[in-house]
Design an enzyme around this catalytic site. Structure first.
Site, PDB file in Angstrom:
ATOM      1  N   SER A 240       0.849  -1.190   0.000  1.00 64.28           N
ATOM      2  CA  SER A 240       0.000   0.000   0.000  1.00 64.28           C
ATOM      3  C   SER A 240       0.888   1.244   0.000  1.00 64.28           C
ATOM      4  CB  SER A 240      -0.959  -0.033   1.185  1.00 64.28           C
ATOM      5  OG  SER A 240      -1.968   0.940   1.061  1.00 64.28           O
ATOM      6  N   GLU A 364      -9.363  -5.743  -3.052  1.00 61.49           N
ATOM      7  CA  GLU A 364      -8.596  -4.893  -2.141  1.00 61.49           C
ATOM      8  C   GLU A 364      -9.466  -4.293  -1.025  1.00 61.49           C
ATOM      9  OE1 GLU A 364      -5.404  -4.113  -1.895  1.00 61.49           O
ATOM     10  OE2 GLU A 364      -4.489  -4.762  -3.772  1.00 61.49           O
ATOM     11  N   HIS A 460      -7.303  -5.967   1.233  1.00 58.37           N
ATOM     12  CA  HIS A 460      -6.120  -5.139   1.411  1.00 58.37           C
ATOM     13  C   HIS A 460      -5.372  -5.588   2.662  1.00 58.37           C
ATOM     14  CE1 HIS A 460      -4.002  -1.531   0.181  1.00 58.37           C
ATOM     15  NE2 HIS A 460      -4.058  -1.013   1.409  1.00 58.37           N
TER      16      HIS A 460
END
Length: 549
Positions: A240, A364, A460
């Site tokens: 990320s 995600e 995610h």
């Protein structure tokens, strides 16, 4: 996914923080050494002693892995580039995580179910005194092991080296014979406030948070051999915001030669901020605080929370003055630390020889559960899709089913990621298209977590515990199933193999060919690993979203 804490009792706060960021206990049955006592904890005055340029440090040994935490690698005045820390005399105890950069924790707390899953560790915070790193190594010898430097997520605003239990480097280091390093650095208003238009002495303030990371890599170059690592074989990897930091370092001339391979997890094409806009943020911040340019040094005495609030308000003001722009705390195209934008020949050439592994997860930021649609029927899902895609809905459904023929939940059509993956592919296209450039390997993590009625899917941050071989530390997130443990063995080995040579191929995975725009090779990471070619091209053409970072 991050932080802020205020408890009146210092003692109570200390106990809470110690529990949060200490090495988590392993679960019975999951830890291979839980019962036989063959790898006891060793913490004494002799066993884990190492020498650095700043002075001697002592850590501890757990499960045969040497652990060092909170080693200072830099110091800095507010808004100024980092410099080396003062050397110390004697032996510095380095057994507990060091302080992290202040962030706004209250804005980062997730729902009860997501906090159960992710188990955030909100550690104690200090402002400029947050530049420290952690090292895990199988031995303090001349082994010249590959070094893997982890850059945490949270954008450029939040996060820390111990924010998630999945970040712990002990298992990856011990199981794959690599040296793992993680670090803290300045974030948000402390790391990325552009004061270049206020005072010339702050000309570099917009990127000091990234300069911290470069200095940490210099520490690795100068010291990691004492921890059994090879300074000539360093891989930077992050997820990320950490992936964004990896991408940024690819364009920073000062970072070149300090790393040799790069891995970007859930990150895309770097996009550096326009200094014509970010410099306005610095001026607006002064206005918010009622300060003149000549009073800029008063910012050094303002507590972080107040400074961050003023900085966020300044960002809103500048965005309100410039229609259609997106601003936030992020690296700036300042002409010095970052002289070139991504996609320019000069910028792309800086790191063209760096092999890259890049990928995302299939879902995600799945939102179906939050919207009450996790277990929605196909007809209910189709009704939602029509609101989004209109007369392209049938084409979207057909493209989705072609890309993911074995999906079981209709809500996956709502949750499939169309934001991170297009940006990831865009950057893979840039890197793989460089003449004479290093290879690019693209993956897609598609493994779905079985906990919480399937709401987490392949979300995610999900792949991080697999990469670090930390399933036993994160069973709330992944269920701790045999399948999870088996996949973690494969992925941690694959990441470490890439760190050794710049090529991830090993006996645990199918043959993984480099990505090209024409071939579109993507390794799907699931209980069964499969290499596919442009499997979701039609889907992304219909639903592709913005690039990130």
């Amino acid at each position: 996914m991050k932080h802020v804490l205020r408890i009146s009792s210092f003692v109570l706060l200390s106990l809470v923080l110690f529990a949060a960021c200490s090495t988590p206990d392993s679960s019975a049955g999951a830890d291979p050494y839980a019962k036989d006592g063959s790898h006891p904890m060793i913490a004494n005055q002799e066993t884990a002693l190492a020498h650095t340029q700043g002075g001697d440090v002592i850590g501890y040994v757990h499960k045969g892995v040497f652990n060092f935490k909170g080693i200072p690698y830099a110091k800095a005045e507010r808004f100024m580039p980092p410099v080396k820390p003062e050397p110390w005399e004697g032996v510095r105890s380095s057994r507990s995580y060091g302080p992290v950069c202040p962030i706004n924790i209250s804005s980062m707390i997730l729902s009860d179910q997501m906090e159960f899953a992710q188990q955030h560790n909100f550690w104690f915070m200090k402002e400029e005194d947050c530049m420290n790193l952690n090292v895990w190594s199988p031995a303090l010898d001349a082994g010249k092991r590959p070094v893997m430097v982890w850059l945490h997520g949270g954008g450029y605003t939040a996060g820390s080296s111990c924010e998630l239990p999945s970040y712990d480097g002990e298992s990856l280091s011990g199981s794959q014979d690599v040296v793992v390093v993680s670090l803290n650095h300045r974030l948000n208003v402390l790391g990325f406030l552009d004061l270049s238009a206020v005072d010339e002495k702050y000309a570099l303030s917009a990127n000091v948070g990234m300069m911290d990371i470069v200095m940490a890599l210099e520490w690795v170059r100068d010291n990691i051999a004492a921890f059994g690592g090879d300074p000539g074989n360093v891989t930077i990897f992050g997820q990320s915001g950490g992936a964004g930091k990896v991408g940024t370092l690819m364009y920073a001339p000062s970072a070149q030669g300090l790393f040799h391979h790069a891995i970007m997890q859930s990150g895309g094409k770097p996009n550096f901020r326009d200094p014509a806009l970010t410099s306005k943020v610095g001026l607006a911040l002064l206005d918010v605080l009622g300060l003149k340019k000549s009073e800029v040094d008063k910012l050094k005495d303002i507590p972080h929370d107040d400074l961050l609030a003023a900085g966020n308000k300044a960002i809103d003001i500048v965005m309100g003055q410039s229609e259609g722009i997106r601003l936030g705390w992020a690296p700036v195209l300042d002409g010095t630390f970052l002289p070139y934008q991504t996609g320019t020949p000069e910028g792309d050439a800086i790191s063209k020889d760096i092999p890259l592994m890049i990928g995302t997860t299939r879902t995600e930021f799945a939102q179906s559960a939050a919207r009450g649609l996790l277990h929605a029927s196909r007809d209910e899902v189709l009704a939602q899709l029509k609101e989004r895609y209109g007369d392209q809905t049938d084409a979207f459904v057909a493209a989705f089913e072609k890309a993911y023929p074995t999906t079981k939940m209709p809500s996956d059509m709502l949750d499939v990621d169309v934001m991170f993956r297009p940006g990831s592919q865009a950057y893979a296209d840039i890197r793989s298209g460089l003449e004479g450039g290093a290879p690019v390997y693209q993956y897609l993590f598609t493994w779905d977590a079985p906990v919480l009625d399937g709401m987490l899917k392949s979300g995610h941050c999900m792949e991080i515990a697999f990469v670090f071989n930390n399933i036993y530390r994160t069973e709330e997130y992944n269920g701790g199933t045999p399948e999870a443990y088996a996949l973690a063995e494969k992925l941690s080995r694959t990441w470490a193999t890439f760190a050794r040579s710049g090529d991830p191929n090993n006996e645990a995975i199918p043959s993984w060919e480099p990505y090209t725009n024409e071939g579109g090779a993507t390794l799907l990471l699931d209980n069964t690993l499969v290499l596919k070619h442009h499997h979701d091209k039609e889907l992304l053409e219909i639903a592709g979203g913005p690039t990130l970072f």
